[in-house]
Design a protein around this motif. Structure first.
Motif, PDB file in Angstrom:
ATOM      1  N   TRP A 122      -3.937   0.320  -1.638  1.00  0.00           N
ATOM      2  CA  TRP A 122      -3.029   1.458  -1.852  1.00  0.00           C
ATOM      3  C   TRP A 122      -3.783   2.784  -1.682  1.00  0.00           C
ATOM      4  O   TRP A 122      -3.290   3.723  -1.069  1.00  0.00           O
ATOM      5  CB  TRP A 122      -2.398   1.353  -3.229  1.00  0.00           C
ATOM      6  N   TRP A 123      -5.012   2.831  -2.208  1.00  0.00           N
ATOM      7  CA  TRP A 123      -5.835   4.027  -2.040  1.00  0.00           C
ATOM      8  C   TRP A 123      -6.093   4.291  -0.558  1.00  0.00           C
ATOM      9  O   TRP A 123      -5.992   5.435  -0.097  1.00  0.00           O
ATOM     10  CB  TRP A 123      -7.161   3.836  -2.779  1.00  0.00           C
ATOM     11  N   TYR A 124      -6.409   3.249   0.191  1.00  0.00           N
ATOM     12  CA  TYR A 124      -6.664   3.391   1.631  1.00  0.00           C
ATOM     13  C   TYR A 124      -5.431   3.936   2.340  1.00  0.00           C
ATOM     14  O   TYR A 124      -5.521   4.869   3.153  1.00  0.00           O
ATOM     15  CB  TYR A 124      -7.059   2.041   2.220  1.00  0.00           C
ATOM     16  N   LEU A 125      -4.272   3.364   2.032  1.00  0.00           N
ATOM     17  CA  LEU A 125      -3.048   3.788   2.698  1.00  0.00           C
ATOM     18  C   LEU A 125      -2.724   5.240   2.377  1.00  0.00           C
ATOM     19  O   LEU A 125      -2.290   6.004   3.252  1.00  0.00           O
ATOM     20  CB  LEU A 125      -1.896   2.879   2.279  1.00  0.00           C
ATOM     21  N   LYS A 126      -2.938   5.636   1.129  1.00  0.00           N
ATOM     22  CA  LYS A 126      -2.662   7.019   0.747  1.00  0.00           C
ATOM     23  C   LYS A 126      -3.570   8.005   1.474  1.00  0.00           C
ATOM     24  O   LYS A 126      -3.204   9.160   1.686  1.00  0.00           O
ATOM     25  CB  LYS A 126      -2.817   7.207  -0.766  1.00  0.00           C
ATOM     26  N   ASN A 127      -4.756   7.555   1.841  1.00  0.00           N
ATOM     27  CA  ASN A 127      -5.709   8.452   2.483  1.00  0.00           C
ATOM     28  C   ASN A 127      -5.747   8.343   3.997  1.00  0.00           C
ATOM     29  O   ASN A 127      -6.466   9.101   4.659  1.00  0.00           O
ATOM     30  CB  ASN A 127      -7.109   8.203   1.907  1.00  0.00           C
ATOM     31  N   GLY A 147      -2.527   7.083   5.694  1.00  0.00           N
ATOM     32  CA  GLY A 147      -1.139   6.989   6.140  1.00  0.00           C
ATOM     33  C   GLY A 147      -0.422   8.323   6.032  1.00  0.00           C
ATOM     34  O   GLY A 147      -1.030   9.388   5.947  1.00  0.00           O
ATOM     35  N   THR A 148       0.916   8.252   6.018  1.00  0.00           N
ATOM     36  CA  THR A 148       1.758   9.450   5.980  1.00  0.00           C
ATOM     37  C   THR A 148       2.620   9.428   4.732  1.00  0.00           C
ATOM     38  O   THR A 148       3.393   8.481   4.523  1.00  0.00           O
ATOM     39  CB  THR A 148       2.659   9.520   7.224  1.00  0.00           C
ATOM     40  N   VAL A 149       2.499  10.468   3.916  1.00  0.00           N
ATOM     41  CA  VAL A 149       3.246  10.531   2.669  1.00  0.00           C
ATOM     42  C   VAL A 149       4.705  10.880   2.947  1.00  0.00           C
ATOM     43  O   VAL A 149       5.024  11.649   3.846  1.00  0.00           O
ATOM     44  CB  VAL A 149       2.618  11.554   1.703  1.00  0.00           C
ATOM     45  N   LEU A 150       5.612  10.257   2.159  1.00  0.00           N
ATOM     46  CA  LEU A 150       7.029  10.554   2.226  1.00  0.00           C
ATOM     47  C   LEU A 150       7.445  11.220   0.922  1.00  0.00           C
ATOM     48  O   LEU A 150       6.603  11.597   0.103  1.00  0.00           O
ATOM     49  CB  LEU A 150       7.817   9.260   2.460  1.00  0.00           C
ATOM     50  N   ALA A 151       8.731  11.365   0.716  1.00  0.00           N
ATOM     51  CA  ALA A 151       9.227  12.019  -0.489  1.00  0.00           C
ATOM     52  C   ALA A 151       8.783  11.277  -1.742  1.00  0.00           C
ATOM     53  O   ALA A 151       8.746  10.043  -1.774  1.00  0.00           O
ATOM     54  CB  ALA A 151      10.759  12.095  -0.440  1.00  0.00           C
ATOM     55  N   ASN A 152       8.423  12.045  -2.768  1.00  0.00           N
ATOM     56  CA  ASN A 152       8.087  11.520  -4.097  1.00  0.00           C
ATOM     57  C   ASN A 152       6.879  10.587  -4.100  1.00  0.00           C
ATOM     58  O   ASN A 152       6.755   9.709  -4.953  1.00  0.00           O
ATOM     59  CB  ASN A 152       9.296  10.796  -4.709  1.00  0.00           C
ATOM     60  N   GLY A 153       5.975  10.756  -3.140  1.00  0.00           N
ATOM     61  CA  GLY A 153       4.746   9.987  -3.133  1.00  0.00           C
ATOM     62  C   GLY A 153       4.852   8.595  -2.550  1.00  0.00           C
ATOM     63  O   GLY A 153       3.910   7.803  -2.641  1.00  0.00           O
ATOM     64  N   PHE A 154       5.987   8.243  -1.937  1.00  0.00           N
ATOM     65  CA  PHE A 154       6.126   6.951  -1.276  1.00  0.00           C
ATOM     66  C   PHE A 154       5.387   6.979   0.063  1.00  0.00           C
ATOM     67  O   PHE A 154       5.175   8.037   0.653  1.00  0.00           O
ATOM     68  CB  PHE A 154       7.598   6.615  -1.032  1.00  0.00           C
ATOM     69  N   ASP A 169       1.166   0.003  12.122  1.00  0.00           N
ATOM     70  CA  ASP A 169       0.145   0.936  12.614  1.00  0.00           C
ATOM     71  C   ASP A 169      -0.751   1.445  11.497  1.00  0.00           C
ATOM     72  O   ASP A 169      -1.908   1.802  11.742  1.00  0.00           O
ATOM     73  CB  ASP A 169       0.807   2.136  13.313  1.00  0.00           C
ATOM     74  N   TYR A 170      -0.244   1.484  10.259  1.00  0.00           N
ATOM     75  CA  TYR A 170      -1.035   1.941   9.124  1.00  0.00           C
ATOM     76  C   TYR A 170      -1.767   0.785   8.436  1.00  0.00           C
ATOM     77  O   TYR A 170      -2.844   0.967   7.867  1.00  0.00           O
ATOM     78  CB  TYR A 170      -0.140   2.646   8.097  1.00  0.00           C
ATOM     79  N   VAL A 171      -1.163  -0.405   8.488  1.00  0.00           N
ATOM     80  CA  VAL A 171      -1.708  -1.573   7.786  1.00  0.00           C
ATOM     81  C   VAL A 171      -2.814  -2.252   8.590  1.00  0.00           C
ATOM     82  O   VAL A 171      -3.860  -2.635   8.042  1.00  0.00           O
ATOM     83  CB  VAL A 171      -0.571  -2.572   7.479  1.00  0.00           C
ATOM     84  N   LYS A 172      -2.613  -2.397   9.892  1.00  0.00           N
ATOM     85  CA  LYS A 172      -3.529  -3.182  10.728  1.00  0.00           C
ATOM     86  C   LYS A 172      -4.972  -2.682  10.737  1.00  0.00           C
ATOM     87  O   LYS A 172      -5.895  -3.495  10.829  1.00  0.00           O
ATOM     88  CB  LYS A 172      -2.995  -3.244  12.158  1.00  0.00           C
ATOM     89  N   PRO A 173      -5.242  -1.371  10.655  1.00  0.00           N
ATOM     90  CA  PRO A 173      -6.640  -0.932  10.717  1.00  0.00           C
ATOM     91  C   PRO A 173      -7.447  -1.184   9.448  1.00  0.00           C
ATOM     92  O   PRO A 173      -8.662  -0.946   9.442  1.00  0.00           O
ATOM     93  CB  PRO A 173      -6.522   0.588  10.977  1.00  0.00           C
ATOM     94  N   PHE A 174      -6.821  -1.652   8.360  1.00  0.00           N
ATOM     95  CA  PHE A 174      -7.547  -1.806   7.107  1.00  0.00           C
ATOM     96  C   PHE A 174      -8.706  -2.785   7.287  1.00  0.00           C
ATOM     97  O   PHE A 174      -8.510  -3.912   7.738  1.00  0.00           O
ATOM     98  CB  PHE A 174      -6.620  -2.305   6.004  1.00  0.00           C
ATOM     99  N   PRO A 175      -9.940  -2.376   6.934  1.00  0.00           N
ATOM    100  CA  PRO A 175     -11.111  -3.237   7.143  1.00  0.00           C
ATOM    101  C   PRO A 175     -11.139  -4.428   6.176  1.00  0.00           C
ATOM    102  O   PRO A 175     -10.688  -4.330   5.030  1.00  0.00           O
ATOM    103  CB  PRO A 175     -12.293  -2.290   6.864  1.00  0.00           C
ATOM    104  N   VAL A 176     -11.686  -5.533   6.665  1.00  0.00           N
ATOM    105  CA  VAL A 176     -11.795  -6.763   5.884  1.00  0.00           C
ATOM    106  C   VAL A 176     -13.207  -7.319   6.065  1.00  0.00           C
ATOM    107  O   VAL A 176     -13.696  -7.393   7.194  1.00  0.00           O
ATOM    108  CB  VAL A 176     -10.766  -7.812   6.351  1.00  0.00           C
ATOM    109  N   PRO A 177     -13.886  -7.717   4.973  1.00  0.00           N
ATOM    110  CA  PRO A 177     -15.212  -8.328   5.130  1.00  0.00           C
ATOM    111  C   PRO A 177     -15.166  -9.548   6.044  1.00  0.00           C
ATOM    112  O   PRO A 177     -14.186 -10.304   6.032  1.00  0.00           O
ATOM    113  CB  PRO A 177     -15.591  -8.716   3.702  1.00  0.00           C
TER     114      PRO A 177
END
Length: 479
Positions: free
Chosen positions: A327-332, A334-341, A347-355
């Motif tokens: 969630w921290w990664y996505l917030k930093n 991704g793109t914020v919507l109304a009320n912090g959603f 496109d935002y999920v796939k780049p998340f690094p994995v060991p």
């Protein structure tokens, strides 16, 4: 499709001369959204400064905005990010006048290209750089991340407030305005975004009319004759709606023998698979597990099917997606919507690094903790008279977060003496093989009570994470 403002940036850059500047107040989501790919490529060495106001409505606009400067042939981008709300012009002026080199992140233009830009400041930059050292990505783990059904006439195909009785489904048709009865073989259980919650068992009272037969990895339409023979009630319902179904997309199916088909039949063979599901728009991770591939979904819900060679269980990946770290990664990024959603788009999920390698012991521990939480959330009554089920499940989620941190920052946590996986493996035992719910309840409650004791190592180390790791774990936990 794209946001119109990108054309103004392109035109502005065409008009100015070599020493000119284009300055706009506009959204910043072009820097990491799919539609911004072309502008990113054009503006990689022309974006000189961005002051991002994030979720703060500084200009009281209908969307979230940033101040953005563009100039030809700039060598670096200066990026600033507002960290508090500003309610007056005076506060805004004071903030802008306070900006200095310490409050900005500098990104060399040579590092920017058509790929999504990761823009952030402070300790966040260092943490993201550490995450980027892990070689795998979510795109290497999941074979398919797919949207739900696009029928082009939901009020015909979707049935609400459904009940099942003797091979028939009785449900409300919004198009006809009354309840109908239809054969169970012609409908599928349907999830909307509001039905999907973190770690919760899936259920729905909605069904979708599905005029396709599945086989050999393909989805083929029933013929009108087959529908009338195999599903007389369902066929009669579709015939009542024939005029509006033929009239979809400006009469596109006016003369089509298969007037009852979906106009956009995407992903039809994917739903009947073991998978994770999550809403497109969410506050924090809301991933859960469709273990038997029972549920279909609308376009507001994504399905996740992992590659066959991936060893870690679906429960492990569900925990990762629901974790504070993700969630921290996505917030930093991704793109914020109304009320912090935020959007959980591929496109935002796939780049998340994995060991590259995840310890089987750590994977098993996280999966076991998922079993604990899934069981707790399935129970109507509290496990104990002294503490609520929510408090217990929240605490096990906290342990999962600690395990995920250790999977990513293991050396850092071991050096600080706040690693927890080794201790947790000895205490948190699997419950899948226990024969009764009563035994599962007892095992979960006894484990919770043991961990909450004041001398328990897991509890004490969890409490020390933010104190001992102010530059890494505190940043993630308290964001």
């Amino acid at each position: 499709s794209f946001d119109l403002y990108v054309t103004f940036v392109e035109r502005g850059l065409q008009i100015i001369n070599g020493s000119g500047i284009v300055n706009y107040i506009m959204p910043v989501k072009w820097t990491n959204s799919a539609f911004g790919k072309g502008l990113r490529e054009l503006a990689a060495n022309k974006t000189s400064q961005i002051i991002n106001f994030g979720a703060y409505q500084v200009f009281n606009a209908s969307t979230y905005t940033a101040l953005q400067w563009f100039t030809p042939n700039c060598k670096e981008l200066a990026y600033y990010e507002l960290d508090r709300n500003l309610t007056t012009n005076e506060e805004l002026g004071a903030y802008l006048n306070s900006l200095n080199d310490e409050s900005k992140a500098t990104i060399k233009s040579g590092k920017l290209n058509k790929d999504a830009w990761v823009l952030t400041v402070g300790d966040t930059v260092s943490i993201l750089n550490q995450l980027e050292l892990h070689p795998r990505r979510i795109s290497d783990v999941f074979e398919k991340i797919f949207q739900g059904l696009a029928t082009s006439k939901d009020d015909v195909y979707f049935l609400y407030e459904c009940t099942e009785d003797n091979g028939m489904v009785n449900g409300y048709s919004k198009y006809l305005g009354h309840y109908i009865s239809i054969e169970r073989g012609l409908v599928k259980p349907l999830l909307k975004g509001e039905d999907v919650h973190r770690y919760e068992h899936l259920s729905t009272d909605r069904f979708v009319v599905f005029p396709y037969k599945l086989g050999n990895g393909k989805a083929n339409l029933y013929s009108e004759k087959e529908l009338s023979e195999f599903f007389p009630n369902g066929y009669a319902y579709l015939k009542e709606c024939e005029e509006v179904l033929r009239g979809r997309e400006k009469g596109r199916l006016k003369d089509d023998d298969f007037w009852f088909k979906y106009i956009y039949p995407k992903n039809l063979v994917l739903f009947d698979n073991e998978k994770l599901v999550a809403p497109d728009i969410s506050m924090g991770g809301n991933f859960t597990y469709d273990s038997k591939g029972i549920f279909y979904q609308t376009t507001t819900v994504y399905g996740y099917i992992k590659k066959h060679e991936v060893k870690e269980s679906y429960k492990f990946w569900m925990a990762l997606f629901n974790s504070r770290l993700f969630w921290w990664y996505l917030k930093n990024t991704g793109t914020v919507l109304a009320n912090g959603f935020f959007r959980f788009k591929p496109d935002y999920v796939k780049p998340f690094p994995v060991p590259e390698t995840i310890s089987p012991f750590a994977e098993q521990l996280v999966s076991t903790l998922c079993d604990y939480i899934l069981f707790i959330k399935s129970q109507e009554n509290n496990l104990s008279d002294l503490v609520s089920n929510k408090l217990i499940s929240d605490y096990f989620e906290r342990i999962i977060d600690g395990c995920i941190y250790e999977i990513y920052f293991g050396d850092h946590m071991k050096e600080l003496d706040v690693n927890i996986i080794e201790s947790a493996i000895g205490l948190i035992k699997p419950i899948e093989s226990l024969p009764s719910n009563e035994e599962k309840r007892k095992k979960i409650l006894d484990t919770f009570i043991s961990i909450k004791k004041t001398d328990n190592e897991i509890r004490n180390r969890l409490d020390l994470l933010t104190i001992k790791s102010p530059k890494v774990l505190k940043v993630i936990i308290e964001d």
